[in-house]
Write a protein that holds these residues in place. Structure first.
Motif, PDB file in Angstrom:
ATOM      1  N   ALA A   1       0.865  -1.180   0.000  1.00  0.00           N
ATOM      2  CA  ALA A   1       0.000   0.000   0.000  1.00  0.00           C
ATOM      3  C   ALA A   1       0.899   1.226   0.000  1.00  0.00           C
ATOM      4  O   ALA A   1       1.864   1.298   0.778  1.00  0.00           O
ATOM      5  CB  ALA A   1      -0.907   0.010   1.219  1.00  0.00           C
ATOM      6  N   LEU A   2       0.582   2.184  -0.879  1.00  0.00           N
ATOM      7  CA  LEU A   2       1.379   3.400  -0.989  1.00  0.00           C
ATOM      8  C   LEU A   2       0.497   4.615  -0.728  1.00  0.00           C
ATOM      9  O   LEU A   2      -0.610   4.717  -1.267  1.00  0.00           O
ATOM     10  CB  LEU A   2       1.989   3.528  -2.392  1.00  0.00           C
ATOM     11  CG  LEU A   2       3.238   2.711  -2.727  1.00  0.00           C
ATOM     12  CD1 LEU A   2       2.953   1.215  -2.727  1.00  0.00           C
ATOM     13  CD2 LEU A   2       3.794   3.134  -4.091  1.00  0.00           C
ATOM     14  N   TRP A   3       1.007   5.494   0.097  1.00  0.00           N
ATOM     15  CA  TRP A   3       0.350   6.764   0.364  1.00  0.00           C
ATOM     16  C   TRP A   3       1.145   7.866  -0.330  1.00  0.00           C
ATOM     17  O   TRP A   3       2.374   7.813  -0.376  1.00  0.00           O
ATOM     18  CB  TRP A   3       0.293   7.040   1.861  1.00  0.00           C
ATOM     19  CG  TRP A   3      -0.649   6.164   2.630  1.00  0.00           C
ATOM     20  CD1 TRP A   3      -1.923   6.471   3.027  1.00  0.00           C
ATOM     21  CD2 TRP A   3      -0.392   4.832   3.122  1.00  0.00           C
ATOM     22  NE1 TRP A   3      -2.481   5.418   3.714  1.00  0.00           N
ATOM     23  CE2 TRP A   3      -1.567   4.402   3.796  1.00  0.00           C
ATOM     24  CE3 TRP A   3       0.695   3.960   3.059  1.00  0.00           C
ATOM     25  CZ2 TRP A   3      -1.671   3.146   4.395  1.00  0.00           C
ATOM     26  CZ3 TRP A   3       0.597   2.712   3.641  1.00  0.00           C
ATOM     27  CH2 TRP A   3      -0.578   2.326   4.303  1.00  0.00           C
TER      28      TRP A   3
ATOM     29  N   VAL B   1       4.870   3.757   2.807  1.00  0.00           N
ATOM     30  CA  VAL B   1       4.601   2.464   2.187  1.00  0.00           C
ATOM     31  C   VAL B   1       4.496   1.394   3.264  1.00  0.00           C
ATOM     32  O   VAL B   1       5.166   1.455   4.295  1.00  0.00           O
ATOM     33  CB  VAL B   1       5.712   2.105   1.164  1.00  0.00           C
ATOM     34  CG1 VAL B   1       7.063   1.955   1.857  1.00  0.00           C
ATOM     35  CG2 VAL B   1       5.364   0.851   0.395  1.00  0.00           C
ATOM     36  N   ALA B   2       3.621   0.413   3.030  1.00  0.00           N
ATOM     37  CA  ALA B   2       3.523  -0.770   3.881  1.00  0.00           C
ATOM     38  C   ALA B   2       3.403  -1.975   2.968  1.00  0.00           C
ATOM     39  O   ALA B   2       2.700  -1.922   1.951  1.00  0.00           O
ATOM     40  CB  ALA B   2       2.318  -0.691   4.811  1.00  0.00           C
ATOM     41  N   GLY B   3       4.100  -3.066   3.309  1.00  0.00           N
ATOM     42  CA  GLY B   3       4.108  -4.232   2.427  1.00  0.00           C
ATOM     43  C   GLY B   3       3.931  -5.531   3.166  1.00  0.00           C
ATOM     44  O   GLY B   3       4.259  -5.646   4.358  1.00  0.00           O
ATOM     45  N   TRP B   4       3.422  -6.535   2.429  1.00  0.00           N
ATOM     46  CA  TRP B   4       3.144  -7.850   3.006  1.00  0.00           C
ATOM     47  C   TRP B   4       3.422  -8.951   1.993  1.00  0.00           C
ATOM     48  O   TRP B   4       3.225  -8.782   0.790  1.00  0.00           O
ATOM     49  CB  TRP B   4       1.660  -7.952   3.406  1.00  0.00           C
ATOM     50  CG  TRP B   4       1.185  -6.840   4.274  1.00  0.00           C
ATOM     51  CD1 TRP B   4       1.178  -6.813   5.648  1.00  0.00           C
ATOM     52  CD2 TRP B   4       0.667  -5.574   3.866  1.00  0.00           C
ATOM     53  NE1 TRP B   4       0.695  -5.625   6.103  1.00  0.00           N
ATOM     54  CE2 TRP B   4       0.356  -4.832   5.030  1.00  0.00           C
ATOM     55  CE3 TRP B   4       0.415  -4.986   2.620  1.00  0.00           C
ATOM     56  CZ2 TRP B   4      -0.177  -3.552   4.994  1.00  0.00           C
ATOM     57  CZ3 TRP B   4      -0.111  -3.706   2.568  1.00  0.00           C
ATOM     58  CH2 TRP B   4      -0.411  -3.004   3.749  1.00  0.00           C
ATOM     59  N   GLU B   5       3.856 -10.095   2.503  1.00  0.00           N
ATOM     60  CA  GLU B   5       3.804 -11.323   1.720  1.00  0.00           C
ATOM     61  C   GLU B   5       2.386 -11.851   1.846  1.00  0.00           C
ATOM     62  O   GLU B   5       1.829 -11.892   2.946  1.00  0.00           O
ATOM     63  CB  GLU B   5       4.786 -12.357   2.257  1.00  0.00           C
ATOM     64  CG  GLU B   5       4.723 -13.687   1.523  1.00  0.00           C
ATOM     65  CD  GLU B   5       5.439 -14.809   2.243  1.00  0.00           C
ATOM     66  OE1 GLU B   5       5.475 -15.921   1.679  1.00  0.00           O
ATOM     67  OE2 GLU B   5       5.939 -14.592   3.375  1.00  0.00           O
ATOM     68  N   VAL B   6       1.788 -12.252   0.715  1.00  0.00           N
ATOM     69  CA  VAL B   6       0.404 -12.708   0.740  1.00  0.00           C
ATOM     70  C   VAL B   6       0.257 -14.054   0.043  1.00  0.00           C
ATOM     71  O   VAL B   6       1.071 -14.440  -0.801  1.00  0.00           O
ATOM     72  CB  VAL B   6      -0.555 -11.692   0.075  1.00  0.00           C
ATOM     73  CG1 VAL B   6      -0.501 -10.349   0.792  1.00  0.00           C
ATOM     74  CG2 VAL B   6      -0.257 -11.533  -1.409  1.00  0.00           C
TER      75      VAL B   6
ATOM     76  N   ASP C   1       7.762  -2.342   8.213  1.00  0.00           N
ATOM     77  CA  ASP C   1       7.066  -1.785   9.370  1.00  0.00           C
ATOM     78  C   ASP C   1       5.850  -1.018   8.857  1.00  0.00           C
ATOM     79  O   ASP C   1       5.777  -0.648   7.682  1.00  0.00           O
ATOM     80  CB  ASP C   1       7.991  -0.830  10.136  1.00  0.00           C
ATOM     81  CG  ASP C   1       9.161  -1.546  10.788  1.00  0.00           C
ATOM     82  OD1 ASP C   1       9.005  -2.738  11.143  1.00  0.00           O
ATOM     83  OD2 ASP C   1      10.232  -0.916  10.929  1.00  0.00           O
ATOM     84  N   LEU C   2       4.900  -0.767   9.750  1.00  0.00           N
ATOM     85  CA  LEU C   2       3.724   0.004   9.380  1.00  0.00           C
ATOM     86  C   LEU C   2       3.981   1.492   9.575  1.00  0.00           C
ATOM     87  O   LEU C   2       4.632   1.890  10.555  1.00  0.00           O
ATOM     88  CB  LEU C   2       2.520  -0.414  10.231  1.00  0.00           C
ATOM     89  CG  LEU C   2       1.953  -1.805   9.951  1.00  0.00           C
ATOM     90  CD1 LEU C   2       0.941  -2.182  11.027  1.00  0.00           C
ATOM     91  CD2 LEU C   2       1.301  -1.852   8.574  1.00  0.00           C
TER      92      LEU C   2
ATOM     93  N   PRO D   1      -5.802   8.829   2.559  1.00  0.00           N
ATOM     94  CA  PRO D   1      -6.218   7.683   1.743  1.00  0.00           C
ATOM     95  C   PRO D   1      -5.027   7.002   1.081  1.00  0.00           C
ATOM     96  O   PRO D   1      -4.015   7.644   0.769  1.00  0.00           O
ATOM     97  CB  PRO D   1      -7.135   8.321   0.704  1.00  0.00           C
ATOM     98  CG  PRO D   1      -6.615   9.717   0.561  1.00  0.00           C
ATOM     99  CD  PRO D   1      -6.131  10.121   1.925  1.00  0.00           C
ATOM    100  N   ILE D   2      -5.147   5.715   0.866  1.00  0.00           N
ATOM    101  CA  ILE D   2      -4.159   4.977   0.086  1.00  0.00           C
ATOM    102  C   ILE D   2      -4.285   5.403  -1.371  1.00  0.00           C
ATOM    103  O   ILE D   2      -5.381   5.427  -1.930  1.00  0.00           O
ATOM    104  CB  ILE D   2      -4.370   3.459   0.236  1.00  0.00           C
ATOM    105  CG1 ILE D   2      -4.089   3.028   1.681  1.00  0.00           C
ATOM    106  CG2 ILE D   2      -3.492   2.674  -0.733  1.00  0.00           C
ATOM    107  CD1 ILE D   2      -4.493   1.595   1.988  1.00  0.00           C
ATOM    108  N   ALA D   3      -3.160   5.731  -1.987  1.00  0.00           N
ATOM    109  CA  ALA D   3      -3.175   6.213  -3.374  1.00  0.00           C
ATOM    110  C   ALA D   3      -2.961   5.095  -4.387  1.00  0.00           C
ATOM    111  O   ALA D   3      -3.395   5.204  -5.529  1.00  0.00           O
ATOM    112  CB  ALA D   3      -2.099   7.276  -3.568  1.00  0.00           C
TER     113      ALA D   3
END
Length: 227
Positions: free
Chosen positions: A8-10, A84-89, A158-159, A55-57
Protein backbone atom coordinates in the motif's frame (compact mmCIF):
# COMPACT_ATOMS: atom_id res chain seq x y z
CA UNK A 1 8.88 -20.86 -5.64
CA UNK A 2 7.41 -17.48 -6.55
CA UNK A 3 6.07 -15.28 -3.74
CA UNK A 4 3.57 -12.46 -4.11
CA UNK A 5 4.26 -9.18 -2.33
CA UNK A 6 1.63 -6.46 -1.99
CA UNK A 7 2.28 -2.86 -0.99
CA UNK A 8 0.00 0.00 0.00
CA UNK A 9 1.38 3.40 -0.99
CA UNK A 10 0.35 6.76 0.36
CA UNK A 11 1.09 10.01 -1.51
CA UNK A 12 2.39 8.01 -4.47
CA UNK A 13 4.10 9.26 -7.63
CA UNK A 14 1.57 7.49 -9.84
CA UNK A 15 3.27 8.10 -13.23
CA UNK A 16 6.52 6.68 -11.86
CA UNK A 17 4.75 3.44 -10.91
CA UNK A 18 4.22 2.86 -14.64
CA UNK A 19 7.78 3.74 -15.63
CA UNK A 20 10.26 1.47 -17.38
CA UNK A 21 12.79 2.48 -14.71
CA UNK A 22 10.71 0.81 -11.99
CA UNK A 23 10.20 -2.31 -14.09
CA UNK A 24 13.94 -2.51 -14.76
CA UNK A 25 14.72 -2.17 -11.05
CA UNK A 26 12.24 -4.93 -10.22
CA UNK A 27 13.48 -7.19 -13.02
CA UNK A 28 17.00 -6.89 -11.60
CA UNK A 29 15.77 -8.59 -8.42
CA UNK A 30 14.40 -11.54 -10.39
CA UNK A 31 10.80 -10.34 -10.15
CA UNK A 32 8.71 -11.46 -13.11
CA UNK A 33 5.42 -9.54 -12.89
CA UNK A 34 4.07 -6.23 -11.65
CA UNK A 35 0.49 -5.16 -10.92
CA UNK A 36 -0.24 -1.47 -10.40
CA UNK A 37 -3.60 -0.38 -8.95
CA UNK A 38 -4.00 3.39 -8.71
CA UNK A 39 -6.73 5.71 -7.51
CA UNK A 40 -6.60 7.78 -10.68
CA UNK A 41 -8.83 9.87 -12.92
CA UNK A 42 -10.95 7.06 -14.45
CA UNK A 43 -12.20 6.08 -10.97
CA UNK A 44 -12.38 9.61 -9.52
CA UNK A 45 -16.16 9.43 -9.03
CA UNK A 46 -16.10 6.09 -7.17
CA UNK A 47 -16.64 5.70 -3.44
CA UNK A 48 -13.53 5.52 -1.27
CA UNK A 49 -13.12 4.87 2.47
CA UNK A 50 -9.84 5.68 4.24
CA UNK A 51 -9.25 4.02 7.60
CA UNK A 52 -6.86 6.77 8.65
CA UNK A 53 -6.44 10.47 7.95
CA UNK A 54 -4.83 9.88 4.55
CA UNK A 55 -6.22 7.68 1.74
CA UNK A 56 -4.16 4.98 0.09
CA UNK A 57 -3.17 6.21 -3.37
CA UNK A 58 -1.98 2.94 -4.91
CA UNK A 59 -1.61 -0.77 -4.26
CA UNK A 60 1.28 -2.51 -5.99
CA UNK A 61 1.81 -6.26 -6.34
CA UNK A 62 5.15 -7.81 -7.27
CA UNK A 63 5.92 -11.50 -7.91
CA UNK A 64 9.43 -12.35 -6.69
CA UNK A 65 11.57 -15.52 -6.73
CA UNK A 66 12.54 -15.18 -3.08
CA UNK A 67 11.61 -13.11 -0.05
CA UNK A 68 15.30 -12.23 0.18
CA UNK A 69 14.71 -9.52 -2.43
CA UNK A 70 11.80 -7.93 -0.54
CA UNK A 71 14.01 -5.15 0.95
CA UNK A 72 15.14 -4.12 -2.55
CA UNK A 73 11.56 -4.10 -3.85
CA UNK A 74 10.47 -2.12 -0.81
CA UNK A 75 13.21 0.47 -1.36
CA UNK A 76 12.26 0.90 -5.02
CA UNK A 77 8.63 1.57 -4.11
CA UNK A 78 9.37 3.66 -1.03
CA UNK A 79 11.30 6.07 -3.25
CA UNK A 80 8.04 6.72 -5.13
CA UNK A 81 5.73 7.35 -2.17
CA UNK A 82 5.37 9.36 1.01
CA UNK A 83 4.77 6.17 2.98
CA UNK A 84 4.60 2.46 2.19
CA UNK A 85 3.52 -0.77 3.88
CA UNK A 86 4.11 -4.23 2.43
CA UNK A 87 3.14 -7.85 3.01
CA UNK A 88 3.80 -11.32 1.72
CA UNK A 89 0.40 -12.71 0.74
CA UNK A 90 -1.23 -15.97 -0.25
CA UNK A 91 -3.47 -15.35 -3.25
CA UNK A 92 -6.83 -17.06 -3.77
CA UNK A 93 -9.00 -16.55 -6.89
CA UNK A 94 -12.70 -17.27 -6.37
CA UNK A 95 -13.34 -15.54 -9.73
CA UNK A 96 -10.45 -15.41 -12.19
CA UNK A 97 -10.44 -12.00 -13.91
CA UNK A 98 -9.56 -11.39 -17.55
CA UNK A 99 -5.90 -10.41 -17.66
CA UNK A 100 -3.63 -8.86 -20.28
CA UNK A 101 -0.05 -8.35 -19.07
CA UNK A 102 0.78 -5.56 -21.51
CA UNK A 103 0.39 -2.51 -19.27
CA UNK A 104 -3.07 -1.64 -20.58
CA UNK A 105 -5.82 -0.50 -18.24
CA UNK A 106 -8.52 -3.04 -17.42
CA UNK A 107 -11.95 -1.82 -18.53
CA UNK A 108 -13.62 -1.72 -15.14
CA UNK A 109 -13.45 -0.62 -11.53
CA UNK A 110 -10.99 -2.51 -9.32
CA UNK A 111 -11.94 -2.03 -5.68
CA UNK A 112 -9.31 -3.01 -3.13
CA UNK A 113 -10.44 -3.55 0.45
CA UNK A 114 -7.73 -3.62 3.12
CA UNK A 115 -9.09 -5.84 5.90
CA UNK A 116 -8.24 -5.90 9.57
CA UNK A 117 -9.15 -8.71 11.95
CA UNK A 118 -11.21 -7.63 14.97
CA UNK A 119 -9.62 -8.45 18.31
CA UNK A 120 -12.69 -10.45 19.38
CA UNK A 121 -12.22 -13.02 16.59
CA UNK A 122 -9.47 -15.64 16.65
CA UNK A 123 -7.49 -16.00 13.42
CA UNK A 124 -9.10 -19.25 12.28
CA UNK A 125 -12.57 -18.05 13.23
CA UNK A 126 -12.03 -14.84 11.29
CA UNK A 127 -10.67 -16.62 8.22
CA UNK A 128 -13.56 -19.11 8.18
CA UNK A 129 -16.14 -16.31 8.45
CA UNK A 130 -14.46 -14.47 5.59
CA UNK A 131 -13.15 -17.15 3.23
CA UNK A 132 -15.84 -19.80 3.71
CA UNK A 133 -19.02 -18.07 4.88
CA UNK A 134 -18.72 -14.67 3.22
CA UNK A 135 -17.27 -15.53 -0.20
CA UNK A 136 -20.46 -17.00 -1.73
CA UNK A 137 -22.50 -14.09 -0.35
CA UNK A 138 -20.14 -11.55 -1.91
CA UNK A 139 -20.32 -13.29 -5.27
CA UNK A 140 -24.11 -13.63 -5.17
CA UNK A 141 -24.83 -10.03 -4.21
CA UNK A 142 -22.43 -8.05 -6.45
CA UNK A 143 -21.72 -7.75 -10.18
CA UNK A 144 -18.10 -8.84 -9.86
CA UNK A 145 -16.27 -10.31 -12.85
CA UNK A 146 -13.03 -10.79 -10.92
CA UNK A 147 -12.47 -11.60 -7.24
CA UNK A 148 -9.07 -12.10 -5.59
CA UNK A 149 -8.43 -12.71 -1.90
CA UNK A 150 -4.91 -12.05 -0.59
CA UNK A 151 -4.35 -13.44 2.89
CA UNK A 152 -1.44 -11.80 4.68
CA UNK A 153 1.25 -14.34 5.54
CA UNK A 154 3.68 -11.86 7.09
CA UNK A 155 4.59 -8.17 6.86
CA UNK A 156 7.72 -7.25 4.90
CA UNK A 157 7.85 -3.65 6.21
CA UNK A 158 7.07 -1.78 9.37
CA UNK A 159 3.72 0.00 9.38
CA UNK A 160 3.59 3.77 8.91
CA UNK A 161 2.44 5.75 11.97
CA UNK A 162 -1.30 5.50 12.51
CA UNK A 163 -1.78 2.45 10.26
CA UNK A 164 -3.26 -0.60 12.01
CA UNK A 165 -2.09 -4.17 11.26
CA UNK A 166 -3.56 -5.69 8.10
CA UNK A 167 -4.93 -9.22 7.79
CA UNK A 168 -5.83 -9.34 4.10
CA UNK A 169 -6.31 -7.39 0.89
CA UNK A 170 -9.28 -8.15 -1.36
CA UNK A 171 -9.58 -7.07 -5.00
CA UNK A 172 -13.00 -7.08 -6.65
CA UNK A 173 -13.58 -6.08 -10.27
CA UNK A 174 -16.82 -4.37 -11.30
CA UNK A 175 -18.19 -3.07 -14.60
CA UNK A 176 -17.18 0.52 -15.37
CA UNK A 177 -20.81 1.57 -15.01
CA UNK A 178 -20.59 0.54 -11.36
CA UNK A 179 -18.47 3.62 -10.64
CA UNK A 180 -21.58 5.79 -10.69
CA UNK A 181 -24.52 3.36 -11.02
CA UNK A 182 -25.32 1.42 -7.86
CA UNK A 183 -27.51 -1.04 -9.76
CA UNK A 184 -24.60 -1.83 -12.10
CA UNK A 185 -22.36 -2.28 -9.04
CA UNK A 186 -24.69 -4.77 -7.35
CA UNK A 187 -26.10 -6.36 -10.49
CA UNK A 188 -29.68 -5.64 -9.39
CA UNK A 189 -30.96 -4.77 -12.87
CA UNK A 190 -32.65 -1.54 -11.80
CA UNK A 191 -34.93 -3.34 -9.34
CA UNK A 192 -35.05 -1.31 -6.11
CA UNK A 193 -36.25 -4.23 -3.96
CA UNK A 194 -33.54 -6.51 -5.34
CA UNK A 195 -30.93 -3.83 -4.70
CA UNK A 196 -32.06 -3.40 -1.09
CA UNK A 197 -32.00 -7.17 -0.55
CA UNK A 198 -28.49 -7.52 -1.97
CA UNK A 199 -27.10 -4.65 0.09
CA UNK A 200 -28.71 -6.00 3.26
CA UNK A 201 -27.33 -9.50 2.72
CA UNK A 202 -23.87 -8.21 1.93
CA UNK A 203 -23.67 -5.80 4.86
CA UNK A 204 -24.94 -8.46 7.28
CA UNK A 205 -22.25 -10.82 6.06
CA UNK A 206 -19.34 -8.37 6.21
CA UNK A 207 -20.30 -7.41 9.76
CA UNK A 208 -19.79 -11.01 10.87
CA UNK A 209 -16.04 -10.77 10.30
CA UNK A 210 -15.52 -7.10 11.06
CA UNK A 211 -15.22 -5.74 7.51
CA UNK A 212 -17.81 -3.10 8.34
CA UNK A 213 -15.18 -1.11 10.26
CA UNK A 214 -11.45 -0.25 10.29
CA UNK A 215 -11.49 -0.73 6.52
CA UNK A 216 -9.59 0.99 3.72
CA UNK A 217 -11.60 0.84 0.50
CA UNK A 218 -9.51 1.98 -2.45
CA UNK A 219 -11.13 2.41 -5.89
CA UNK A 220 -8.51 1.83 -8.54
CA UNK A 221 -7.62 1.33 -12.16
CA UNK A 222 -5.80 -1.98 -12.75
CA UNK A 223 -2.65 -2.34 -14.88
CA UNK A 224 -0.55 -5.50 -15.38
CA UNK A 225 3.06 -5.76 -16.59
CA UNK A 226 5.41 -8.64 -17.32
CA UNK A 227 8.83 -8.84 -18.98
Amino acid sequence: MTSKLMYALWDADVPALHSSDLRAALAATGATRLQVNTDDEPVARAMRIPAGPDPIAAVVSVWVPSLDVAPVVTSALAALAGAVAGWEVEERRPIDPPESWDGSRLDGLANIAVLRRPAELAVEEWRHAWLVDHTPVAIATQATFGYLQNVVVAPVTDLPPGVAPVAALVEELFPTAGITDIHAFYGSGGDAAELDDRITRLMTSVARFGADRDLDLVPTSRYLYTW
